[in-house]
Structures are given as structure tokens and as C-alpha cells.
Design a protein around this motif. Structure first.
Motif, PDB file in Angstrom:
ATOM      1  N   ASP A  60       0.849  -1.194   0.000  1.00  0.00           N
ATOM      2  CA  ASP A  60       0.000   0.000   0.000  1.00  0.00           C
ATOM      3  C   ASP A  60       0.882   1.239   0.000  1.00  0.00           C
ATOM      4  O   ASP A  60       1.601   1.495   0.969  1.00  0.00           O
ATOM      5  N   ILE A  61       0.814   2.014  -1.081  1.00  0.00           N
ATOM      6  CA  ILE A  61       1.689   3.170  -1.258  1.00  0.00           C
ATOM      7  C   ILE A  61       0.873   4.455  -1.178  1.00  0.00           C
ATOM      8  O   ILE A  61      -0.134   4.606  -1.871  1.00  0.00           O
ATOM      9  N   GLY A  62       1.307   5.376  -0.314  1.00  0.00           N
ATOM     10  CA  GLY A  62       0.612   6.646  -0.161  1.00  0.00           C
ATOM     11  C   GLY A  62       1.561   7.821  -0.215  1.00  0.00           C
ATOM     12  O   GLY A  62       2.701   7.728   0.237  1.00  0.00           O
ATOM     13  N   GLY A  63       1.069   8.941  -0.747  1.00  0.00           N
ATOM     14  CA  GLY A  63       1.894  10.145  -0.871  1.00  0.00           C
ATOM     15  C   GLY A  63       1.341  11.343  -0.132  1.00  0.00           C
ATOM     16  O   GLY A  63       1.833  12.464  -0.297  1.00  0.00           O
ATOM     17  N   GLU A  64       0.303  11.111   0.690  1.00  0.00           N
ATOM     18  CA  GLU A  64      -0.263  12.194   1.491  1.00  0.00           C
ATOM     19  C   GLU A  64      -0.576  11.656   2.875  1.00  0.00           C
ATOM     20  O   GLU A  64      -1.322  10.686   3.015  1.00  0.00           O
ATOM     21  N   SER A  65      -0.025  12.278   3.900  1.00  0.00           N
ATOM     22  CA  SER A  65      -0.231  11.802   5.257  1.00  0.00           C
ATOM     23  C   SER A  65      -1.686  11.975   5.672  1.00  0.00           C
ATOM     24  O   SER A  65      -2.324  12.982   5.365  1.00  0.00           O
ATOM     25  N   SER A  66      -2.201  10.973   6.397  1.00  0.00           N
ATOM     26  CA  SER A  66      -3.552  11.067   6.945  1.00  0.00           C
ATOM     27  C   SER A  66      -3.507  11.051   8.468  1.00  0.00           C
ATOM     28  O   SER A  66      -4.511  10.751   9.122  1.00  0.00           O
ATOM     29  N   GLU A  75      -2.307  17.932  -5.677  1.00  0.00           N
ATOM     30  CA  GLU A  75      -2.397  16.739  -6.521  1.00  0.00           C
ATOM     31  C   GLU A  75      -1.058  16.437  -7.178  1.00  0.00           C
ATOM     32  O   GLU A  75      -0.616  15.283  -7.207  1.00  0.00           O
ATOM     33  N   GLN A  76      -0.390  17.471  -7.682  1.00  0.00           N
ATOM     34  CA  GLN A  76       0.873  17.255  -8.369  1.00  0.00           C
ATOM     35  C   GLN A  76       1.957  16.752  -7.428  1.00  0.00           C
ATOM     36  O   GLN A  76       2.743  15.862  -7.786  1.00  0.00           O
ATOM     37  N   ARG A 105      -7.607  11.555  -9.744  1.00  0.00           N
ATOM     38  CA  ARG A 105      -6.533  11.661 -10.737  1.00  0.00           C
ATOM     39  C   ARG A 105      -5.283  10.919 -10.273  1.00  0.00           C
ATOM     40  O   ARG A 105      -4.614  10.241 -11.058  1.00  0.00           O
ATOM     41  N   VAL A 106      -4.971  11.020  -8.991  1.00  0.00           N
ATOM     42  CA  VAL A 106      -3.823  10.288  -8.453  1.00  0.00           C
ATOM     43  C   VAL A 106      -4.056   8.791  -8.606  1.00  0.00           C
ATOM     44  O   VAL A 106      -3.158   8.042  -9.024  1.00  0.00           O
ATOM     45  N   ALA A 107      -5.264   8.340  -8.287  1.00  0.00           N
ATOM     46  CA  ALA A 107      -5.578   6.917  -8.419  1.00  0.00           C
ATOM     47  C   ALA A 107      -5.480   6.473  -9.874  1.00  0.00           C
ATOM     48  O   ALA A 107      -4.948   5.394 -10.170  1.00  0.00           O
ATOM     49  N   LYS A 108      -5.972   7.291 -10.792  1.00  0.00           N
ATOM     50  CA  LYS A 108      -5.931   6.931 -12.217  1.00  0.00           C
ATOM     51  C   LYS A 108      -4.495   6.802 -12.707  1.00  0.00           C
ATOM     52  O   LYS A 108      -4.140   5.825 -13.391  1.00  0.00           O
ATOM     53  N   GLU A 109      -3.664   7.779 -12.366  1.00  0.00           N
ATOM     54  CA  GLU A 109      -2.264   7.721 -12.790  1.00  0.00           C
ATOM     55  C   GLU A 109      -1.536   6.556 -12.126  1.00  0.00           C
ATOM     56  O   GLU A 109      -0.660   5.932 -12.731  1.00  0.00           O
ATOM     57  N   ALA A 110      -1.896   6.262 -10.890  1.00  0.00           N
ATOM     58  CA  ALA A 110      -1.278   5.131 -10.184  1.00  0.00           C
ATOM     59  C   ALA A 110      -1.647   3.814 -10.860  1.00  0.00           C
ATOM     60  O   ALA A 110      -0.802   2.923 -11.021  1.00  0.00           O
ATOM     61  N   ILE A 111      -2.906   3.678 -11.258  1.00  0.00           N
ATOM     62  CA  ILE A 111      -3.329   2.462 -11.955  1.00  0.00           C
ATOM     63  C   ILE A 111      -2.618   2.351 -13.293  1.00  0.00           C
ATOM     64  O   ILE A 111      -2.147   1.276 -13.689  1.00  0.00           O
ATOM     65  N   ASN A 112      -2.498   3.459 -13.995  1.00  0.00           N
ATOM     66  CA  ASN A 112      -1.755   3.449 -15.264  1.00  0.00           C
ATOM     67  C   ASN A 112      -0.300   3.048 -15.054  1.00  0.00           C
ATOM     68  O   ASN A 112       0.335   2.453 -15.937  1.00  0.00           O
ATOM     69  N   ALA A 113       0.232   3.371 -13.857  1.00  0.00           N
ATOM     70  CA  ALA A 113       1.634   3.047 -13.547  1.00  0.00           C
ATOM     71  C   ALA A 113       1.810   1.617 -13.045  1.00  0.00           C
ATOM     72  O   ALA A 113       2.939   1.136 -12.939  1.00  0.00           O
ATOM     73  N   GLY A 114       0.675   0.941 -12.716  1.00  0.00           N
ATOM     74  CA  GLY A 114       0.796  -0.450 -12.281  1.00  0.00           C
ATOM     75  C   GLY A 114       0.058  -0.818 -11.018  1.00  0.00           C
ATOM     76  O   GLY A 114       0.031  -1.997 -10.632  1.00  0.00           O
ATOM     77  N   ALA A 115      -0.549   0.149 -10.321  1.00  0.00           N
ATOM     78  CA  ALA A 115      -1.337  -0.173  -9.133  1.00  0.00           C
ATOM     79  C   ALA A 115      -2.620  -0.895  -9.548  1.00  0.00           C
ATOM     80  O   ALA A 115      -3.140  -0.680 -10.645  1.00  0.00           O
TER      81      ALA A 115
END
Length: 288
Positions: A60-66, A75-76, A105-115
């Protein structure tokens, strides 16, 4: 415990017979436990490889702390943190990668990258387009309960009936997802340990987790190194117990054991190597 089979992309996960371990990779500078440890490409890739080698079933990879009171990032910036990591690891490791985000958009790009999994702590409330994306891509999605937002969730959280409110909310979000075209067998529920809950709330969720399992979906739980564990331990300690203290790791093991014995299918953790060995014993006891 109900058993489920999660089939997607080239992966097949059997949920129920054995605990499924989701390894946490925070590519952030400010996550509550490991913020800053893996916020360069090199350190994130090394940790991702380590988690996969240790036996994680999902990364599970995340780029924004919760974490409580965390500020949102652009987003960028989130894309810059996670996409290079996902692109590389998706080519190197043969386990599914989950993208931990509330932005479609982050999810879409992540899926395109392999997620191949979406983990949305807002349960599609922050960005309803996330549901359409999950339906279009036919990927599993994790829907979590959170009272408020990371900025506000720990400001006096209160409930009239904790478990009834959480189960009703999760059931309604699952129904929303299904109404947007997401198959029932692609939905995973998470009660959101530490997200708008007091110490007592978190303990009650673990004690009564079976009520969420009764909704008929796979259940994910994320107690790893959470502050409620530290708070319980600190009541009887003379020196403060922090998130990286070995006693917090022991507390995490106890919470994981309680979760699995109450029906959790997936446990989201930092220390995969310890948890893998531990859950094998728990699973053996369950099946004895």
C-alpha cells in the motif's frame, strides 16, 4: 469468518483461510510513524522491495499523510511522490500494489503506472469520481470510515452508538459503490482505527469487529503503531512509549491478533516480517 476470493488483473487473493498482510509504504515526510524515512525514490524503492521480500501480500503506497491534523498536499505533489515508486515496483515485485489516496486523478495515474487496488480513506466522499474510476478499471477498492477529515477528526470525536454508526456508514458506502457499477466482490471495508476515534472507541472496534464482518464484505484493519496503543501502554509506563518503541510493536501484535480472531481478512502494518510469523500462529490456532 466468511471467506472471500479477490480476483483482479493477474492476481488472486484468498481472504479468510490465512491473514492477508498489507505492507505500508508512506512516501511522505510527515506520516505519524515513519514520516520522512521513505520520501526519496531510493529509500521508497528499497522499503517496497523489503516489504515484498518479507512476505507482504499487498503493498500500500501513499503520498499524502492522513495522520491527525495533517494538511492536504497538492495533486501534483502527491503524484510526484508516488508515481515513480509505483512504476518501478510494479515491474519488480509480483504482488498487487494499492494506491492510498482520496484523489481520483492520483488513483488513475497510479493504476496506469501499475497499481491494481484503490484505498480511499474517504470512502469515495472526497472525490465521487473515484467510484467511477474503480468501476471502469474493475479494481478492488477499500472504503474506510472516518469521522471528519484528517485535519478535524481528532477534535472531540463522539458517537451515540459507535458500532451501529460505523456499520451503517460502511454499508451505505458499499451500496453507493455498487450503485456506481463496482462489483460486490471488489469492495473491502475498513472501520478506520484512529480516524475520528478515542482510545475507547478503537478498543471497542477491535472487540466488536465481527459486527462489521457481518455486513458480508472482506474487512481490512489498520492498527499498526497507532496512538491508542501507545496511550494504553503509557498509562502504566514511567517513560513515554512512542510509535517506534518495541512495546508499541508488541501492542500492535496484540491488536492484530484480536482483529484476526474477530474476523479481519486483511491487516495493514508497517513491520511485515514480524507480523507474517505472528499471524501464521494465529491462523494455526483458528484452524486447529
Amino acid at each position: 469468518m466468511l471467506d472471500f476470493t479477490l480476483e483482479f488483473d493477474r492476481f488472486r487473493l484468498e481472504l479468510g483461510p490465512c491473514a492477508c498482510i498489507m505492507g505500508i509504504l508512506n512516501a511522505t515526510p510527515d506520516s505519524f510513524s515513519d514520516g520522512g524515512q521513505y520520501n526519496t525514490l531510493e529509500t521508497a524503492l528499497a522499503q517496497g522491495r523489503n516489504l515484498a521480500k518479507a512476505g507482504a501480500h499487498i503493498l500500500d503506497i501513499g503520498g499524502e499523510s492522513s495522520r491527525p491534523f495533517a494538511q492536504t498536499v497538492s495533486e501534483q505533489e502527491e503524484l510526484d511522490r508516488v508515481i515513480p515508486v509505483i512504476e518501478t515496483l510494479a515491474r519488480e515485485i509480483d504482488i498487487p500494489i494499492s494506491i492510498d489516496t482520496v484523489k481520483s486523478r492520483v488513483a488513475k495515474e497510479a493504476i496506469n503506472a501499475g497499481a491494481t487496488i484503490i484505498n480511499d480513506i474517504s470512502a469515495f466522499e472526497k472525490d465521487p469520481a473515484m467510484a467511477d474510476l474503480a468501476a471502469e478499471k474493475k479494481v478492488p477498492c477499500v472504503l474506510m470510515h472516518m469521522k471528519g477529515t484528517p485535519e478535524t477528526m481528532q477534535v472531540d470525536p463522539n458517537y451515540e452508538d459507535l458500532m451501529a454508526e460505523i456499520t451503517t456508514y460502511l454499508d451505505s458506502r458499499a451500496q453507493f459503490a455498487r450503485g456506481r457499477g463496482i462489483a460486490r466482490d471488489k469492495i473491502i471495508l475498513d472501520p478506520g482505527i484512529g480516524f475520528g476515534k478515542t482510545i475507547e472507541h478503537n478498543l471497542m472496534i477491535l472487540k466488536h469487529l465481527n459486527k462489521i464482518c457481518d455486513l458480508g464484505y472482506p474487512v481490512l484493519i489498520g492498527p499498526s503503531r497507532k496512538s491508542f496503543i501507545q496511550a494504553v501502554l503509557n498509562k502504566q509506563e514511567t517513560t513515554p512509549v512512542g510509535p517506534d518503541n518495541i512495546k508499541t510493536e508488541y501492542g500492535t501484535l496484540a491488536a492484530v491478533a484480536a482483529s484476526i480472531l474477530k474476523g479481519a481478512h486483511i491487516v495493514r502494518v508497517h513491520d511485515v516480517e514480524k507480523i507474517i510469523s505472528f499471524t501464521r500462529i494465529i491462523d494455526a490456532i483458528r484452524h486447529a
